[in-house]
Design an enzyme around this catalytic site. Structure first.
Site, PDB file in Angstrom:
ATOM      1  N   THR A  63       0.860  -1.178   0.000  1.00 27.33           N
ATOM      2  CA  THR A  63       0.000   0.000   0.000  1.00 27.33           C
ATOM      3  C   THR A  63       0.894   1.224   0.000  1.00 27.33           C
ATOM      4  O   THR A  63       1.978   1.217   0.584  1.00 27.33           O
ATOM      5  CB  THR A  63      -0.923   0.032   1.229  1.00 27.33           C
ATOM      6  OG1 THR A  63      -0.123   0.021   2.423  1.00 27.33           O
ATOM      7  CG2 THR A  63      -1.856  -1.168   1.238  1.00 27.33           C
ATOM      8  N   LYS A  89      -0.393  -2.160 -10.306  1.00 30.25           N
ATOM      9  CA  LYS A  89      -0.347  -0.917  -9.531  1.00 30.25           C
ATOM     10  C   LYS A  89      -1.574  -0.098  -9.888  1.00 30.25           C
ATOM     11  O   LYS A  89      -1.763   0.282 -11.043  1.00 30.25           O
ATOM     12  CB  LYS A  89       0.929  -0.136  -9.850  1.00 30.25           C
ATOM     13  CG  LYS A  89       1.135   1.082  -8.957  1.00 30.25           C
ATOM     14  CD  LYS A  89       2.529   1.672  -9.158  1.00 30.25           C
ATOM     15  CE  LYS A  89       2.799   2.801  -8.179  1.00 30.25           C
ATOM     16  NZ  LYS A  89       4.178   3.336  -8.337  1.00 30.25           N
ATOM     17  N   ASP A 212      12.581  10.676  -6.414  1.00 27.60           N
ATOM     18  CA  ASP A 212      12.220  10.217  -5.071  1.00 27.60           C
ATOM     19  C   ASP A 212      12.983   8.946  -4.730  1.00 27.60           C
ATOM     20  O   ASP A 212      12.471   8.050  -4.060  1.00 27.60           O
ATOM     21  CB  ASP A 212      10.709   9.975  -4.999  1.00 27.60           C
ATOM     22  CG  ASP A 212      10.197   9.858  -3.567  1.00 27.60           C
ATOM     23  OD1 ASP A 212      10.785  10.481  -2.667  1.00 27.60           O
ATOM     24  OD2 ASP A 212       9.208   9.132  -3.343  1.00 27.60           O
ATOM     25  N   ASN A 217      12.650   2.147  -2.647  1.00 23.24           N
ATOM     26  CA  ASN A 217      12.132   1.835  -3.984  1.00 23.24           C
ATOM     27  C   ASN A 217      13.219   1.256  -4.886  1.00 23.24           C
ATOM     28  O   ASN A 217      13.182   1.399  -6.102  1.00 23.24           O
ATOM     29  CB  ASN A 217      11.434   3.035  -4.636  1.00 23.24           C
ATOM     30  CG  ASN A 217      12.227   4.311  -4.518  1.00 23.24           C
ATOM     31  OD1 ASN A 217      13.448   4.289  -4.567  1.00 23.24           O
ATOM     32  ND2 ASN A 217      11.531   5.432  -4.363  1.00 23.24           N
ATOM     33  N   ASP A 229       8.755   2.494  -8.876  1.00 29.88           N
ATOM     34  CA  ASP A 229       8.070   3.747  -8.522  1.00 29.88           C
ATOM     35  C   ASP A 229       8.622   4.928  -9.316  1.00 29.88           C
ATOM     36  O   ASP A 229       9.323   5.793  -8.786  1.00 29.88           O
ATOM     37  CB  ASP A 229       8.176   4.032  -7.021  1.00 29.88           C
ATOM     38  CG  ASP A 229       7.472   2.978  -6.184  1.00 29.88           C
ATOM     39  OD1 ASP A 229       6.581   2.302  -6.724  1.00 29.88           O
ATOM     40  OD2 ASP A 229       7.808   2.832  -4.991  1.00 29.88           O
TER      41      ASP A 229
END
Length: 278
Positions: A63, A89, A212, A217, A229
């Site tokens: 999640t 996803k 990010d 990730n 991601d």
């Protein structure tokens, strides 16, 4: 005219298969999407393209703030061993996600239709619905682009609305662990660090930053690092925050390696990335 088929010819009849999708199942969405919504060719041999395939939900993998990831199996019924596991996803609508920094990543991006761009900027109900779909398509395009350039990303199988189907990275039905979960320390991290730097440089060669990047990730599967991601993939030159985000990517991963006992100079990695940009 002579009877071409002969007197004993019987017109064949066709009936629907007895199988019908059950709870947690659906017919494969592959036949319903456009070619541009399918992954880059040549498609890997494991991609299931049959219109008779069924998608079966196997559970939730992760999640997140803006999306949840589920495990599904795509297979043709009565074809043992012919299925494949995929990560699905599914992006939430703007009303149900917590992605407060999305504006930072969207700067420099322009939607294909000016109407959509204006609606997103105004925050209208239509704009929010467009934005939810835009993130899934942005990630699909980023994965397709980076996969074609040889960057270690999961293969993007398809995108359909707010759902993105990608290659499942793991063993059996167990997802590969994140780099942050690695028990390696010191010199054991050397090979992993080299791969992470190559991922950073691979993005830079394309004029991009992950935006990010962190040990959370980056997956490690059989010694191979795979980055996930990518919806916020940043065009460093077009985004006014691009260089800052690239520097932060370098710093985030290097700081983690240093804490684990492996030397990593964020400034040096950033300089190498800048050299690839120009």
């Amino acid at each position: 005219m002579d009877n071409f088929f002969g007197d004993d010819f019987v017109v064949p009849t066709f009936t629907l298969a007895d199988f019908e999708p059950g709870v947690g199942q659906r017919w494969s969405t592959w036949p319903a999407i456009t070619p541009s919504e399918r992954g880059p060719q040549p498609w890997p041999e494991w991609v299931v393209t049959s219109a008779a395939a069924v998608d079966t939900e196997l559970g939730i993998l992760k999640t997140g703030k803006e999306a949840d990831v589920f495990l599904i199996e795509r297979a043709v019924p009565d074809n043992p061993g012919g299925g494949v596991l995929l990560a699905a996803k599914r992006y939430r609508s703007a009303e149900h996600r917590d992605f407060t920094r999305s504006g930072v990543y969207r700067e420099g991006r322009v939607e294909r239709r000016s109407r959509d761009q204006r609606a997103i900027e105004r925050g209208t109900a239509y704009g929010r619905s467009v934005a939810a779909v835009a993130w899934s398509y942005a990630e699909f395009e980023a994965l397709s682009r980076m996969h074609s350039r040889g960057v270690a990303v999961p293969y993007p199988v398809q995108v359909n609305g707010t759902e993105l189907l990608i290659e499942f990275i793991g063993t059996g039905t167990v997802a590969a662990p994140r780099l942050a979960q690695s028990a390696a320390v010191g010199t054991e991290l050397a090979a992993l660090f080299d791969q992470v730097v190559e991922i950073l440089l691979g993005f830079a060669r394309a004029g991009c930053a992950h935006g990010d990047l962190s040990p959370y990730n980056l997956l490690v599967h059989d010694g191979r690092v795979v980055v996930i991601d990518l919806p916020q993939l940043v065009d460093v030159a077009a985004n006014p925050n691009g260089f800052e985000l690239l520097e932060r990517d370098c710093r985030n991963v290097c700081d983690w390696f240093v804490r684990r006992g492996h030397p990593a100079d964020a400034g040096e990695v950033f300089a190498r990335a800048l050299a690839e940009l120009f």
